[in-house]
Design an enzyme around this catalytic site. Structure first.
Site, mmCIF file in Angstrom:
data_model
loop_
_atom_site.group_PDB
_atom_site.id
_atom_site.type_symbol
_atom_site.label_atom_id
_atom_site.label_comp_id
_atom_site.label_asym_id
_atom_site.label_seq_id
_atom_site.Cartn_x
_atom_site.Cartn_y
_atom_site.Cartn_z
ATOM 1 N N LYS A 197 -6.105 24.850 6.597
ATOM 2 C CA LYS A 197 -5.322 23.714 6.809
ATOM 3 C C LYS A 197 -4.994 22.901 5.725
ATOM 4 C CE LYS A 197 -5.667 19.568 8.561
ATOM 5 N NZ LYS A 197 -4.112 19.022 7.927
ATOM 6 N N GLU A 271 -16.216 18.151 -1.036
ATOM 7 C CA GLU A 271 -15.857 17.498 -2.340
ATOM 8 C C GLU A 271 -15.047 16.234 -1.830
ATOM 9 O OE1 GLU A 271 -14.161 16.194 -4.866
ATOM 10 O OE2 GLU A 271 -12.533 17.956 -5.072
ATOM 11 N N CYS A 305 -9.759 12.586 -7.715
ATOM 12 C CA CYS A 305 -10.848 12.204 -6.941
ATOM 13 C C CYS A 305 -11.983 11.897 -8.109
ATOM 14 C CB CYS A 305 -11.602 13.331 -6.345
ATOM 15 S SG CYS A 305 -11.429 15.039 -6.712
ATOM 16 N N GLU A 406 -13.496 3.578 -3.411
ATOM 17 C CA GLU A 406 -12.382 4.238 -4.002
ATOM 18 C C GLU A 406 -10.971 3.736 -3.703
ATOM 19 O OE1 GLU A 406 -11.807 8.153 -2.293
ATOM 20 O OE2 GLU A 406 -11.821 8.962 -4.711
#
Ligand code: NAI
Ligand code: MG
Length: 506
Positions: A197, A271, A305, A406
């Site tokens: 997906k 991840e 990331c 983040e």
């Protein structure tokens, strides 16, 4: 009278619309299941947006549990009927063809990524080049899946690495086709079939690629179902017939993937996010360090990331470094990502702009200093698209929200250091551990940092470099497993031990 910037805005919009018209199939784009393009039961579609112009690019079908089930069934059938019989040589050949097909239309794919994601064209080209190389790398890796024999007096013990069968994969929007490749290539090399997906923000490049390879791919070996997280992603990652799940995205959703995997004891690769430190040593050349720091932070508009979002600058060179860094940030060109000279395009979506502004607002409300940027630009295309200025924030506490969470936008946090041990403790004092960098010519300093920072990837005098073959993945809450390398084959296979009696028949 129309102003200059209005004319520019119209010109950029026309250019994007024209390119979309020439590159994209007319929609709505369907799911790719069992070698066919299907709409599934639902007629619901969503629009994929061009974040530069805010215009919609094409409609895409919204997958539901039903299409996910069909895709998983097709993937199992393909696995059982055909794919599990393939030799490593056949899988290698297929992966090489997949690489060639992508390479043959590399520029088109780069342009599609620019339209759908907003990343600068120069960076989009790097994505595609890397994706091609990953297919080739794993084509070679397919020939290197080996077992071992274990010494024993009476027994012959042999191990095999076997595929899981069907793998479920969910990817994000920051490197749409590249991250899909990171997952597809090793899964196929190891002998699995796949249901994948893509992210709802950026489904176009992968769907276009599936068209490109549909004639070489046996039916059902790769299935793509598009849609949103809860409706399409969740039924895939919690599917009882999907024994292996690989996910890249937010830590929050990653936690959900892990919980869902518990129900079926599925294997997972995650991840997730990061808040990576970049440490500038006292011996670093301020101008060189500034260039590395700018690249570490603002590559892909900060939607990376591994981005170097926390700069630890040694006190002794802080003044010089900050001048050089702010100077370099000031030179970053923000604008139409189709322009070769653009360094920073839009963020991927309005939601990401809002999230970034929220964090900048938190800093503003504290005693922080906003040294550069700090918001949106209300001018021309920059006002219409999802643009956020490259932002540099200083004078924040190391434990503050902006310094520990983040942000995933173009926001750098500047911190100074003096004592080594205290700096390392601060650098490690976040939940994440994806990456870190150091700028120094002092080899022992580089080695000390590499040992002392708890992160899966350490870059010395460079940053965000991810060539095929270099294992990539996180410590702590940044994830589980490694991608992009030989050891990734372990993530997509399981060990079977075969033990034979060599003795007297016991
Ligand atoms: P997300 O984690 O929601 O989305 C990533 C992928 O997961 C998408 O394909 C999404 O449809 C899917 N997804 C969402 N909910 C799901 C569920 N319940 N089950 C299965 N799949 C699901 O990330 P989002 O909302 O797009 O971005 C939010 C933040 O996540 C970003 O601001 C950033 O901090 C972080 N992020 C990190 C990435 C990374 O590279 N590690 C990539 C994208 C986002
Ligand atoms: Mg889009």
């Amino acid at each position: 009278m129309t102003s200059h910037s209005e004319i520019d805005t119209l010109r950029i919009k026309a250019r994007h619309a024209e390119l979309a018209e020439s590159l994209l199939p007319s929609g709505p784009l369907k799911h790719f299941v069992d070698g066919e393009w299907i709409t599934g039961r639902g007629d619901d579609t969503f629009q994929s947006i061009d974040p530069t112009t805010g215009e919609s690019l094409v409609g895409v079908y919204e997958g539901t549990k039903e299409e996910v089930n069909r895709a998983v069934d097709a993937a199992w059938e393909a696995y059982e009927q055909r794919w599990s019989e393939t030799t490593p040589a056949e899988r290698q050949q297929l992966l090489l063809t997949m690489a060639d097909r992508l390479e043959a239309r590399a520029e088109d794919f780069a342009l599609i990524e620019v339209l759908d994601n907003g990343k600068p064209i120069t960076e989009a080209r790097e994505d595609i080049e890397l994706a091609v190389d990953h297919f080739r790398y794993f084509a070679g890796a397919a020939r290197n899946i080996e077992g071992k024999t274990v010494p024993h007096k009476e027994l012959h013990i042999q191990t095999r690495r076997e595929p899981y069968g069907v793998v479920g994969q969910v990817v994000p929007w920051n490197f749409p086709l590249l991250l899909a490749t990171w997952k597809l290539a090793p899964a196929l090399a190891a002998g699995n079939t796949v249901v994948l997906k893509p992210a709802e923000q950026t489904p176009i490049s992968l769907l276009t690629y599936m068209r490109e390879i549909a004639d070489v791919l046996p039916d059902g070996v790769v299935n793509v179902v598009t849609g949103f997280g809860p409706e399409t992603g969740a039924p895939l990652v919690s599917h009882e017939r999907v024994p292996k799940v690989a996910f890249t995205g937010s830590t929050e959703v990653g936690q959900g993937v892990m919980k869902a995997a518990a129900n079926t004891i599925s294997d997972i690769t995650l991840e997730l996010g990061g808040k990576s430190p970049l440490i500038v040593a006292p011996d670093a050349d301020p101008a060189e360090a500034a260039d590395i720091a700018v690249d570490a932070m603002f590559f892909n508009g900060g939607e990376c990331c591994s981005a170097g979002t926390r700069l630890f600058i040694h006190e002794s060179i802080a003044d010089e470094f900050v001048d050089a860094f702010l100077d370099a940030v000031g030179k970053l060109q923000m604008g139409d990502p189709l322009e070769e000279s653009t360094d920073i395009g839009p963020q991927v979506s309005r939601a990401e702009v809002e999230k970034t502004l929220h964090y900048i607002g938190l800093a503003r409300d504290s005693d922080a200093s906003i040294l550069r940027g700090g918001g949106t630009v209300e001018e021309g295309i920059l006002a219409e698209g999802c643009f956020v200025e490259p932002t540099v924030i200083a004078d924040v506490g190391a434990d503050s929200t902006v310094a520990t969470q983040e942000i995933f936008g173009p926001v750098e946090i500047m911190l100074e250091w003096d004592g080594y041990d205290e700096m390392v403790a601060r650098a490690n004092n976040v939940d994440y551990g994806l990456a870190a960098g150091v700028v120094t010519d002092d080899l022992s300093f580089a080695h000390r940092i590499a040992e002392d920072i708890m992160a899966g990837n350490i870059w010395v005098n460079t940053f965000n470099r991810l060539p095929a073959g270099q294992p990539f993945g996180g410590y702590k809450q940044s994830g589980i497993g490694r991608e992009g390398a030989m050891e990734t084959l372990r993530e997509y296979t399981q060990t079977k031990s075969i033990t034979m009696n060599l003795g007297d028949g016991q």
